[in-house]
Design an enzyme around this catalytic site. Structure first.
Site, PDB file in Angstrom:
ATOM      1  N   GLY A 199     -13.490  32.857 -19.625  1.00 26.88           N
ATOM      2  CA  GLY A 199     -14.211  32.693 -18.363  1.00 26.88           C
ATOM      3  C   GLY A 199     -13.854  33.764 -17.346  1.00 26.88           C
ATOM      4  N   CYS A 200     -12.577  34.099 -17.276  1.00 32.35           N
ATOM      5  CA  CYS A 200     -12.122  35.102 -16.310  1.00 32.35           C
ATOM      6  C   CYS A 200     -12.652  36.485 -16.670  1.00 32.35           C
ATOM      7  CB  CYS A 200     -10.598  35.114 -16.239  1.00 32.35           C
ATOM      8  SG  CYS A 200      -9.920  33.533 -15.662  1.00 32.35           S
ATOM      9  N   THR A 201     -12.745  36.774 -17.954  1.00 31.42           N
ATOM     10  CA  THR A 201     -13.283  38.059 -18.399  1.00 31.42           C
ATOM     11  C   THR A 201     -14.766  38.152 -18.056  1.00 31.42           C
ATOM     12  OG1 THR A 201     -11.648  38.207 -20.169  1.00 31.42           O
ATOM     13  CG2 THR A 201     -13.637  39.565 -20.403  1.00 31.42           C
TER      14      THR A 201
END
Length: 157
Positions: free
Chosen positions: A46-48
């Site tokens: 998700g952060c990527t």
């Protein structure tokens, strides 16, 4: 525990180490709109996706006179590897001691599989050119989020 930040509040000051060995402070960004997005961990799915979305719209944010900055408790070294791996074009700040995360109220108790732990609540703050919080998004869902933030930044004028 201080009261949660609200839209219209003065944004808490910060001065943190950034990727590439620099430092960024709220004061150094005075006169610009700032998008601060807080994320849990470098190089997780998700952060990527979120970092890639914001990076892909960097020019659009620049046209709206807005600087996009990602913040997590990861180290500068971790941020450098994350940026290089995914060719990210945004600034990433390291808040290893969690001072900024706590000031913005995003270092919170989380729960997974019945286990409680402290972590970053994925959140975004849009700060106007005068240093006031114009918009807050909490418990962000990644899909479409960067576009929504860009629309809000453009609307700020």
């Amino acid at each position: 525990m201080t009261a949660a930040l609200q839209e219209g509040d003065k944004a808490p000051a910060f001065n943190l180490a950034s990727d590439g060995g620099g430092k960024v402070s709220l004061k150094s960004l005075a006169g610009k709109k700032v998008v601060l997005y807080f994320y849990p961990k470098d190089d997780t799915s998700g952060c990527t996706r979120e970092a890639i979305d914001f990076s892909g719209m960097k020019k659009d944010f620049a046209k709206a006179d807005a600087e996009v900055i990602g913040v997590s408790p990861d180290s500068v070294k971790s941020h450098d590897k994350f940026k290089a791996k995914h060719d990210l074009g945004i600034v990433l700040l390291s808040d290893e001691d969690k001072t900024m995360l706590e000031a913005y109220g995003v270092w919170t108790e989380k729960s997974m599989y019945g286990r409680k732990y402290m972590g970053v609540e994925r959140s975004t703050f849009l700060i106007d050119s005068k240093g006031k919080i114009a918009r807050i998004w909490r418990k962000v869902k990644v899909d479409g989020h960067a576009k929504e933030v860009l629309t809000a930044a453009k609307a700020l004028g």
